[in-house]
Enzyme design. Structure first.
Site, PDB file in Angstrom:
ATOM      1  N   CYS A   1      13.666  15.373  -1.224  1.00  0.00           N
ATOM      2  CA  CYS A   1      12.411  15.388  -1.990  1.00  0.00           C
ATOM      3  C   CYS A   1      12.182  16.766  -2.615  1.00  0.00           C
ATOM      4  O   CYS A   1      11.658  16.871  -3.728  1.00  0.00           O
ATOM      5  CB  CYS A   1      11.232  14.981  -1.108  1.00  0.00           C
ATOM      6  SG  CYS A   1      11.251  13.209  -0.720  1.00  0.00           S
TER       7      CYS A   1
ATOM      8  N   GLU B   1      -6.470  -8.086  -0.524  1.00  0.00           N
ATOM      9  CA  GLU B   1      -6.826  -8.163   0.900  1.00  0.00           C
ATOM     10  C   GLU B   1      -8.306  -7.859   1.044  1.00  0.00           C
ATOM     11  O   GLU B   1      -8.857  -7.031   0.307  1.00  0.00           O
ATOM     12  CB  GLU B   1      -6.081  -7.099   1.723  1.00  0.00           C
ATOM     13  CG  GLU B   1      -4.603  -7.295   1.869  1.00  0.00           C
ATOM     14  CD  GLU B   1      -3.974  -6.183   2.723  1.00  0.00           C
ATOM     15  OE1 GLU B   1      -4.680  -5.555   3.546  1.00  0.00           O
ATOM     16  OE2 GLU B   1      -2.784  -5.930   2.552  1.00  0.00           O
TER      17      GLU B   1
ATOM     18  N   GLU C   1       0.813  -1.215   0.000  1.00  0.00           N
ATOM     19  CA  GLU C   1       0.000   0.000   0.000  1.00  0.00           C
ATOM     20  C   GLU C   1       0.851   1.271   0.000  1.00  0.00           C
ATOM     21  O   GLU C   1       0.822   2.057   0.958  1.00  0.00           O
ATOM     22  CB  GLU C   1      -0.958   0.003   1.182  1.00  0.00           C
ATOM     23  CG  GLU C   1      -1.997  -1.102   1.087  1.00  0.00           C
ATOM     24  CD  GLU C   1      -3.089  -1.026   2.150  1.00  0.00           C
ATOM     25  OE1 GLU C   1      -2.859  -0.378   3.190  1.00  0.00           O
ATOM     26  OE2 GLU C   1      -4.159  -1.613   1.930  1.00  0.00           O
TER      27      GLU C   1
HETATM   28  C1  GAL Z   1      -4.292  -2.947   5.007  1.00  0.00           C
HETATM   29  C2  GAL Z   1      -2.823  -3.300   5.140  1.00  0.00           C
HETATM   30  C3  GAL Z   1      -2.639  -4.551   5.962  1.00  0.00           C
HETATM   31  C4  GAL Z   1      -3.444  -4.475   7.230  1.00  0.00           C
HETATM   32  C5  GAL Z   1      -4.874  -4.239   6.873  1.00  0.00           C
HETATM   33  C6  GAL Z   1      -5.803  -4.175   8.054  1.00  0.00           C
HETATM   34  O1  GAL Z   1      -4.495  -1.644   4.615  1.00  0.00           O
HETATM   35  O2  GAL Z   1      -2.245  -3.493   3.878  1.00  0.00           O
HETATM   36  O3  GAL Z   1      -1.269  -4.712   6.235  1.00  0.00           O
HETATM   37  O4  GAL Z   1      -2.952  -3.446   8.028  1.00  0.00           O
HETATM   38  O5  GAL Z   1      -4.989  -3.022   6.192  1.00  0.00           O
HETATM   39  O6  GAL Z   1      -7.121  -3.889   7.635  1.00  0.00           O
HETATM   40 ZN    ZN Z   2      12.181  12.738   1.352  1.00  0.00          ZN
END
Ligand code: GAL
Ligand code: ZN
Length: 669
Positions: free
Chosen positions: A158, A305, A148
């Site tokens: 930057c 996910e 993500e």
């Molecule tokens: C996502 C993330 C995961 C976990 C999950 C929980 O956004 O990629 O690692 O944190 O949320 O909902």
């Molecule tokens: Zn930076």
């Protein structure tokens, strides 16, 4: 990749590394549920490289091998989403600087500078080693690049990179001053070195700067990701993806697609609590994202996910009621996913996510969730012939990130909220109520192949959008353009002349004013006498009401109140061999169902299934020969299906007679 849908999810067993019995217990549960895929290594850097330059892949290697022995595939992540403490302690430059110019301390994840040469180098070295070690492991099927990507860094490195990016984009500082209108408030820059990223303690009211900064953040993130990809590619040919987020405002995902082999995203809707508990809106809102991510590459994507039970970070950790897990998972499949993957396989026993839903909880026992997952696994195997097929939509709706950045970053016309997403959702629901598939696309996505193109609040026209929209209509397409479109150019400078820019003749009208209605205030759109669509009902308008002067268009609805009473709320114009519709305001949900129902036949689109009640959705995947139709019911009550719906078709799952609430029917047609 296998012939079955990928079923499983994120698994982080390094948390119970010293308990091999837990790993074995998990494997037994995996088999019971029919799990065939796990994602490993997302947050494992501290184990892989416990000290600078000392790599230890023994545990990862053991787990990958163990999964292989059990017939389980592995999606292997690069662990750049969270770094070990030694790295931050030795090289503070890897830590982010916030927009108010504070260097972050070590902690959290995603807290790194994506420009830092040190960070890039450490990630490169580790990724190359992973590629060498596991890039040919038999059961490793894909690379999951980082986790993500998101956020931004305002450190000196930057700032320099941003200035260089601007230099390339504008060529000279004079050109930048002109395009940004830096004469305003006497903010003329003498050189690119005068430029600083937006900051609450500095320049934060220059919309052109803000827009270019956001573009730069996307550019730099894609650049970082591309280096990660190059490193894993050193010894491995496996396909790469990165997991993206719901309607994430921090990045323009359309710029990521070319660097990836397939798209994947993380889906966490608030079933049961979102939109006042209206499951139909949750389902539609979710479907917009599935369609957006699918449309990025027009091929199957991965649901990377999703939560098998309740999340721990939403306002309410609301349990998924029986059946919701299956409906939500199959919704992804209906829209083109080749996987149903969860976060997470097993709960952490402590830490921030210890109460986040998982397939296996800390009891280690067989739970309700596990039983539902087991049933879902069976369903996925029942429909496995659908895997790999694509969705071929003939209608598209534009959801353009850059335009939204500019529109939402502008002061006015409604700082209390433009309600873009709500407007989009109403339009989307209207389209889907016709029983058609819909692509959700960026404005630079090709338009050919579509018969109907909806352009809601496309504030920014760039890269010749107006020309492409004009050609689309001229060539026989049906174009629908709403209020607050064609206002500004790619630098967020207002276009001179008639607006919507370049489309006034296509739409047969031009905008003169736009009125913001306060929350709770409405106008009415009433049928125009003898209107061409035969509209008979009045609808509520809210949020924004655009006022337009008609030239060649004829009104379909007109405002019923206020000083602009009688001005068009919706209109139609013929252009070339096509047709252009205009909608001047955000109308109530029911309007869009009626409107699209009245124009869909004229667009030449054949519905997948017609006559759908609210909450029932139909979509179709095709492998070129066979079509697979999915019907899902997200309303609160059972729906009796017309016997003609699936007559003569091969039923793959579900009943062709009745569609229970949250039920799914899949048939071949
Ligand atoms: C996502 C993330 C995961 C976990 C999950 C929980 O956004 O990629 O690692 O944190 O949320 O909902
Ligand atoms: Zn930076």
């Amino acid at each position: 990749m296998s012939a079955e849908f990928h079923f499983g999810g994120d698994y982080n067993p390094e948390q119970w590394m010293d308990h091999p019995d837990i790993l074995e217990e998990d494997i037994r549960h995996f088999h019971r549920m029919g799990i065939n895929t796990v994602t490993l290594n997302v947050f494992s850097w501290a184990f892989l490289e416990p000290e600078e330059g000392r790599y230890d892949f023994s545990f990862l290697s053991f787990v990958i091998k163990r999964m292989g022995e059990e017939g389980i595939s592995v999606i292997l992540a690069t662990p750049s989403g969270a770094r070990p403490k030694w790295l931050a302690a030795k090289y503070p430059e890897v830590l982010r600087v916030t927009d108010d110019r504070r260097r972050m301390l070590f902690g959290e994840r995603h807290n790194h500078c994506y420009t830092s040469p040190v960070y890039r180098e450490k990630v490169r070295l580790l990724n190359e080693r992973l590629s060498e070690e596991f890039g040919h492991a038999e059961n490793v099927i894909a690379w999951h690049i980082s986790n993500e990507y998101g956020g931004e860094c305002h450190c000196p490195l930057c700032q320099d990179a941003f200035r260089n990016w601007l230099r390339k984009r504008y060529g000279s500082i004079e050109e930048l001053n002109r395009r940004w209108n830096n004469a305003f408030w006497s903010h003329i820059c003498r050189s690119f070195d005068d430029i600083e990223s937006p900051s609450p303690i500095g320049e934060h009211k220059n919309p052109s700067l803000a827009l270019d900064w956001k573009r730069f953040v996307t550019y730099q993130t894609v650049d970082f990701m591309s280096e990660e990809i190059k490193a894993v590619r050193k010894y491995s040919e496996l396909p790469v993806t990165t997991n993206m987020m719901y309607d994430y405002d921090g990045l323009d995902y359309s710029r990521f697609a070319d660097s990836l082999d397939f798209i994947s995203w993380d889906n966490y809707p608030s079933w049961g609590t979102g939109f006042g508990g209206d499951g139909v809106l949750v389902a539609a809102d979710n479907a917009i994202e599935h369609d957006y991510f699918r449309s990025l590459k027009n091929k199957p994507f991965f649901l990377m996910e999703s939560c098998p039970a309740a999340t721990n970070w939403q306002p309410y950790s609301h349990l998924k009621r029986p059946g919701v897990l299956e409906a939500a998972s199959l919704e992804a499949v209906a829209h083109g996913s080749d996987s149903v993957l969860f976060f997470q396989m097993r709960n952490s026993y402590a830490g921030y996510e210890k109460f986040h839903g998982a397939l296996i909880d800390n009891s280690g026992r067989c739970t309700r969730v596990m039983k539902e997952a087991e049933e879902l696994g069976k369903k996925l195997r029942m429909i496995s012939r659908v895997k790999g097929s694509i969705v071929h939509a003939e209608a598209a709706v534009i959801n353009d990130r850059e335009s939204r950045w500019a529109m939402e970053g502008a002061a006015g016309p409604r700082n209390a909220g433009l309600h873009f997403r709500d407007n989009l959702r109403r339009i989307y629901l209207g389209l889907r109520s016709c029983g058609i598939d819909v692509d959700v696309i960026d404005s630079e996505h090709p338009f050919d192949g579509y018969k109907l193109l909806v352009v809601p609040m496309l504030y920014m026209f760039r890269s010749g959008a107006e020309q492409r929209l004009r050609e689309f209509a001229a060539d026989g397409g049906t174009l629908v353009v709403t209020h607050w479109s064609g206002v500004a150019d790619e630098c967020d400078a207002v276009y001179p002349g008639l607006s919507p820019h370049g489309l006034a003749d296509v739409l047969g009208l031009y905008r003169t004013e736009i009125d913001a209605l306060a929350d709770g205030k409405t106008n009415t759109a009433v049928p125009a006498a003898g209107n061409k669509l035969g509209m008979k009902r009045s609808y509520e308008c809210s949020v924004l009401a655009e006022v337009a002067e008609l030239t060649s268009a004829s009104p379909v609805l007109v405002y019923g109140d206020d000083f602009y009473k009688g001005y068009p709320a919706a209109a139609v114009n013929s252009y070339g061999s096509g047709r252009a519709y205009y909608i001047a305001s955000m109308l109530e949900e029911g309007f869009y169902a009626d409107f699209f129902a009245s124009i869909i036949a004229g667009c030449g689109i054949e519905p997948v299934v017609s006559g759908l009640p609210r909450g029932v959705f139909a979509s179709r995947r095709t492998d070129g020969e066979k079509n697979f139709v999915f019907m899902q019911n997200f309303s609160a009550s059972e729906v009796i299906l017309d016997s003609s719906v699936a007559s003569g078709c091969r039923i793959i799952a579900g009943s062709p007679e009745r569609l229970p609430s949250y039920g799914t029917l899949v048939f071949e047609k």
